[in-house]
Design a protein around this motif. Structure first.
Motif, short mmCIF file in Angstrom:
data_model
loop_
_atom_site.label_atom_id
_atom_site.label_comp_id
_atom_site.label_asym_id
_atom_site.label_seq_id
_atom_site.Cartn_x
_atom_site.Cartn_y
_atom_site.Cartn_z
N GLU A 64 -3.01 6.21 -12.52
CA GLU A 64 -3.06 5.71 -13.88
C GLU A 64 -1.76 4.99 -14.22
OE1 GLU A 64 -5.68 5.85 -15.90
OE2 GLU A 64 -6.87 6.88 -14.35
N ASP A 65 -1.86 4.01 -15.12
CA ASP A 65 -0.68 3.35 -15.70
C ASP A 65 0.31 2.88 -14.64
OD1 ASP A 65 0.77 2.37 -17.88
OD2 ASP A 65 1.97 4.20 -18.06
N THR A 66 -0.17 2.12 -13.67
CA THR A 66 0.72 1.65 -12.61
C THR A 66 1.67 0.56 -13.10
OG1 THR A 66 -0.93 0.01 -11.93
CG2 THR A 66 -0.98 2.16 -10.83
N ARG A 67 1.20 -0.27 -14.00
CA ARG A 67 1.99 -1.41 -14.53
C ARG A 67 2.50 -2.32 -13.42
NH1 ARG A 67 5.13 0.90 -19.95
NH2 ARG A 67 3.72 2.65 -20.26
N HIS A 68 1.69 -2.50 -12.38
CA HIS A 68 2.10 -3.41 -11.31
C HIS A 68 2.27 -4.83 -11.86
CE1 HIS A 68 1.68 -0.19 -8.60
NE2 HIS A 68 0.41 -0.31 -8.30
N ILE A 79 0.83 -1.21 0.00
CA ILE A 79 0.00 0.00 0.00
C ILE A 79 0.86 1.26 0.00
CG2 ILE A 79 -1.65 1.33 1.37
CD1 ILE A 79 -2.88 -1.39 2.20
N ASP A 80 1.89 1.32 0.85
CA ASP A 80 2.75 2.50 0.89
C ASP A 80 3.52 2.67 -0.41
OD1 ASP A 80 1.87 3.09 3.40
OD2 ASP A 80 3.71 2.52 4.44
N GLY A 81 3.98 1.56 -0.99
CA GLY A 81 4.72 1.65 -2.25
C GLY A 81 3.85 2.18 -3.38
N HIS A 82 2.63 1.67 -3.48
CA HIS A 82 1.71 2.17 -4.49
C HIS A 82 1.40 3.64 -4.27
CE1 HIS A 82 -1.83 2.46 -7.10
NE2 HIS A 82 -2.41 3.08 -6.07
N ARG A 83 1.12 4.00 -3.04
CA ARG A 83 0.77 5.40 -2.73
C ARG A 83 1.91 6.34 -3.08
NH1 ARG A 83 -0.45 7.70 3.38
NH2 ARG A 83 -0.91 9.88 2.78
N ALA A 84 3.16 5.91 -2.88
CA ALA A 84 4.32 6.76 -3.13
C ALA A 84 4.73 6.82 -4.60
CB ALA A 84 5.50 6.28 -2.28
N GLY A 85 3.99 6.14 -5.48
CA GLY A 85 4.26 6.26 -6.91
C GLY A 85 5.10 5.17 -7.51
N TRP A 86 5.39 4.14 -6.74
CA TRP A 86 6.19 3.04 -7.26
C TRP A 86 5.36 2.11 -8.15
CZ3 TRP A 86 11.36 2.15 -6.68
CH2 TRP A 86 12.03 2.87 -5.69
N GLN A 87 6.02 1.56 -9.16
CA GLN A 87 5.52 0.33 -9.76
C GLN A 87 5.84 -0.78 -8.78
OE1 GLN A 87 7.90 -1.21 -12.95
NE2 GLN A 87 6.23 -2.38 -13.86
N LEU A 88 4.93 -1.70 -8.58
CA LEU A 88 5.15 -2.80 -7.64
C LEU A 88 5.51 -4.07 -8.40
CD1 LEU A 88 2.07 -2.27 -5.29
CD2 LEU A 88 4.38 -1.32 -5.04
#
Length: 519
Positions: free
Chosen positions: A346-350, A310-319
Motif C-alpha cells: 500500500e501507499d508506495t508513492r513510486h 523489483i528488489d527495491g519495491h519488495r524491500a519496502g523502498w519508494q522507487l
C-alpha cells in the motif's frame, strides 16, 4: 501565547479546506492556525506584511546539491561558442601534472560536434581532464584518462555516455567531505534565494551522479539550512543475509530504507536509472531522433535495471525511476506493475523521474499504478526549441507534459534537476502556464495548466511525492512554518511575468534564512 502573528498578507495556503487567509499564527516553528483560529490569541511579536503574498515554501523534488555546488566553483566553458575557445580556456586553467581538472558547461550543440580525446590531450599539460556535459549523462576525457578506464568501457574518441561516464567519474572520486560540505552549502543558499525550503537530492553514494561512497556524511555535517530528502543510488544495494521471510533480498546496511530520518534530513527513494538524457541524445525512444538513425540507449543491462526495480519495491523502498524516453518509460511501467503484482504493497508513492517523452497510451498506466510524474518544466524553457526539433511535430506534444497528466489523474510534481537548469520555481511555473521557451516558441501548448495547478506541483503534490505531507506543502494547522514571501501574486500578474516576481524572504520553521528581515 503565539511566538509570531503574521497579518495583512494574502496567504495562499494550498489547503483546499481554507485556500486563502490573511492572518497566520506560529508557535515553536509550527503553524497554530489561520484567521479566526488565532484571533484573540496573545503573541510575542505581531508583524504586518503590507499586503505581501505568502506561499508554503517551494519543494524542489529532484535536485543535485553537491553537483550544483561543485559546478558553481568549477571552470565553466559555457560562454564558449567555438572549440578553439573551449580548448584555450582549459589550457589556461591552473593545475599541476597528475591532478584532475573538472570542466563544466560543455554542450556540443553550440560547437557543432564533440571535442575529441586528442584535442583535450593537446591542452591537458599532464592533467586528467573531465569535461562534463551539461546533461549530466556524458563527458569527454583526454587520452590519459582513457588509459586508466577498465577494459571494455566503450567510448567514441573520448566521449563517454551513461555507464561509460560513470566509469570515468569513478576514477575521479572520491571528493573530500570538506569539498562536498562546501558544495551543499553553496547550492542550499541558491535554493533559499529562490524560495525553495525542501529538496529531494536525486541520488547519493553511487551511480551516475555520486561524488563519494560516504556522501551521506557530508549532509550530516553540513548544518543544513533547508530540508533535504536523500535518494539512494540503487547500486548501493547488496545481499543483506536477512531471514528468508523478511522480503529483503537486497538493501542498505542495517536494512534502512525509505522513511529513515527526520524532517530536516531523511532517506527517501531508491534512485534507479533506466536511460540517459535528451540533451545528450541518449534518452531511450521507440523511434529515432529526427535526422538520426539513433534512438537512445539503456543506462545499463535492462535485466539488471528490472532486478533493481523489483528488489527495491519488495524491500519496502519508494522507487524513483529515471526514465526520459518513451521506451524507457515502457520498461519502468512494465516492471513496476510486475513488482506490485508479485509483492503487493500500500501507499508506495513510486515516482518516474523526468517522464520527458510520454506517449498518450502511457498516461492511463501512470494513473492506474499510482505513479507520480516528476517533471522539469525549465528543461523546455531553456532547451525546448532543440527538443521539439529532435522529436518532430508528431512527438513534440509528448514533452514534459502537464495537462494530460492532470486530466488522467496523475500526480504532477515539478522540479529543477539543478544544476542542469536554473532551478527557480517561479520560472518553471511560468513555463507550465505559458508553455513558451526562452525564444517565445510554444512547445506542446495543449499541455498548459493553470497557476494554482502549477503551484500545487511545487507544494502539495511535491510534498506527497517526498513523503512529507505531514510536515510541509501547505499552510495548515500543525505543519512546519516554512514560508516564501513574494512581492507580487502569481495568480494576478500576467503569466509571462511570473518568473520576474521578487522573492522577498524565505523562512524555515518561521526563521528567515534568506531575504529581508521582516520579523
Amino acid at each position: 501565547m503565539l511566538d509570531l502573528l503574521l497579518r495583512d498578507a494574502v496567504f495562499h495556503t494550498m489547503d483546499p479546506a481554507r485556500p486563502v487567509a490573511s492572518r497566520l499564527g506560529i508557535w515553536r516553528g509550527r503553524i497554530v492556525g489561520l484567521d479566526e483560529q488565532v484571533d484573540g490569541l496573545p503573541a510575542r511579536r505581531v508583524v504586518d506584511l503590507g499586503g505581501a503574498t505568502v506561499l508554503p515554501g517551494f519543494i524542489d523534488a529532484h535536485v543535485h546539491l553537491v553537483w550544483a555546488g561543485l559546478r558553481a566553483n568549477a571552470l565553466s566553458v559555457a560562454p564558449c561558442e567555438r572549440i578553439d575557445a573551449v580548448l584555450a580556456a582549459i589550457d589556461q586553467a591552473p593545475g599541476a601534472p597528475g591532478e584532475w581538472l573538472d570542466v563544466v558547461g560543455y554542450d556540443q550543440r553550440a560547437l557543432g560536434r564533440h571535442i575529441t580525446a586528442d584535442e583535450l590531450e593537446s591542452v591537458a599539460r599532464g592533467r586528467k581532464v573531465l569535461l562534463l556535459h551539461d546533461s549530466g549523462h556524458a563527458c569527454v576525457v583526454n587520452r590519459s584518462v582513457l588509459a586508466d578506464l577498465p577494459a571494455g568501457v566503450e567510448h567514441h574518441d573520448g566521449f563517454l555516455a551513461e555507464a561509460g561516464m560513470e566509469a570515468a567519474r569513478a576514477l575521479r572520486q572520491p571528493y573530500s567531505l570538506d569539498e562536498m560540505v562546501a558544495a551543499i552549502r553553496t547550492a542550499a543558499s541558491t535554493c533559499l534565494a529562490e524560495g525553495v525550503t525542501t529538496v529531494a537530492e536525486a541520488g547519493i553514494g553511487g551511480g551516475l551522479i555520486s561524488h563519494s561512497p560516504v556522501e551521506l556524511a557530508a549532509y550530516q555535517r553540513a548544518d543544513l539550512p533547508l530540508r533535504v530528502r536523500l535518494m539512494v543510488a540503487a547500486s548501493l544495494l547488496r545481499d543483506q543475509g536477512a531471514h528468508a521471510g523478511d522480503d529483503l533480498p537486497r538493501g542498505m546496511d542495517l536494512g534502512m530504507n525509505t522513511g529513515f530520518g527526520g524532517d530536516r534530513l531523511g532517506i527517501s527513494a531508491l534512485k534507479i536509472f533506466v536511460d540517459g538524457g535528451m540533451m545528450a541524445r541518449t534518452a531511450a525512444m521507440t523511434a529515432p531522433y529526427v535526422g538520426s538513425d539513433h534512438s537512445g540507449q539503456w543506462y545499463g543491462d535492462p535485466d539488471e535495471i528490472k532486478r533493481h526495480i523489483i528488489d527495491g519495491h519488495r524491500a519496502g523502498w519508494q522507487l524513483a525511476v529515471h526514465a526520459i524516453g518513451d521506451r524507457a518509460v515502457d520498461l519502468a511501467l512494465d516492471t513496476i506493475a510486475d513488482a506490485m503484482r508479485r509483492y503487493p504493497r500500500e501507499d508506495t508513492r513510486h515516482r518516474i523521474e523526468h517522464a520527458g517523452a510520454v506517449r498518450p497510451d502511457q498516461l492511463a498506466r501512470f494513473a492506474a499504478l499510482g505513479i507520480s510524474a516528476v517533471v522539469q518544466p525549465s528543461f523546455l524553457y531553456y532547451y525546448g526549441d532543440d527538443y521539439a526539433a529532435i522529436m518532430g511535430p508528431d512527438r513534440a506534444g509528448w514533452l514534459y507534459r502537464g495537462r494530460a497528466f492532470l486530466d488522467h489523474g496523475v500526480n504532477l510534481v515539478a522540479s529543477s534537476d539543478r544544476p542542469v537548469t536554473n532551478g527557480a520555481p517561479l520560472r518553471a511555473i511560468q513555463f507550465m502556464v505559458t508553455r513558451q521557451t526562452h525564444t517565445g516558441a510554444e512547445v506542446g501548448p495543449t499541455e498548459a495548466i493553470t497557476v494554482p495547478e502549477a503551484l500545487r506541483a511545487y507544494t502539495t503534490t511535491a510534498a506527497h511525492a517526498c513523503h512529507m505531507t505531514h510536515a510541509v506543502g501547505s499552510l495548515s494547522e500543525g505543519k512546519l512554518a516554512d514560508l516564501v514571501v513574494l512581492a507580487d501574486d502569481p495568480h494576478t500578474v500576467p503569466p509571462n511575468r511570473i518568473a520576474e516576481i521578487p522573492i522577498v524572504a524565505t523562512a524555515i520553521a518561521a526563521t528567515i534564512t534568506h531575504g529581508q528581515p521582516l520579523w
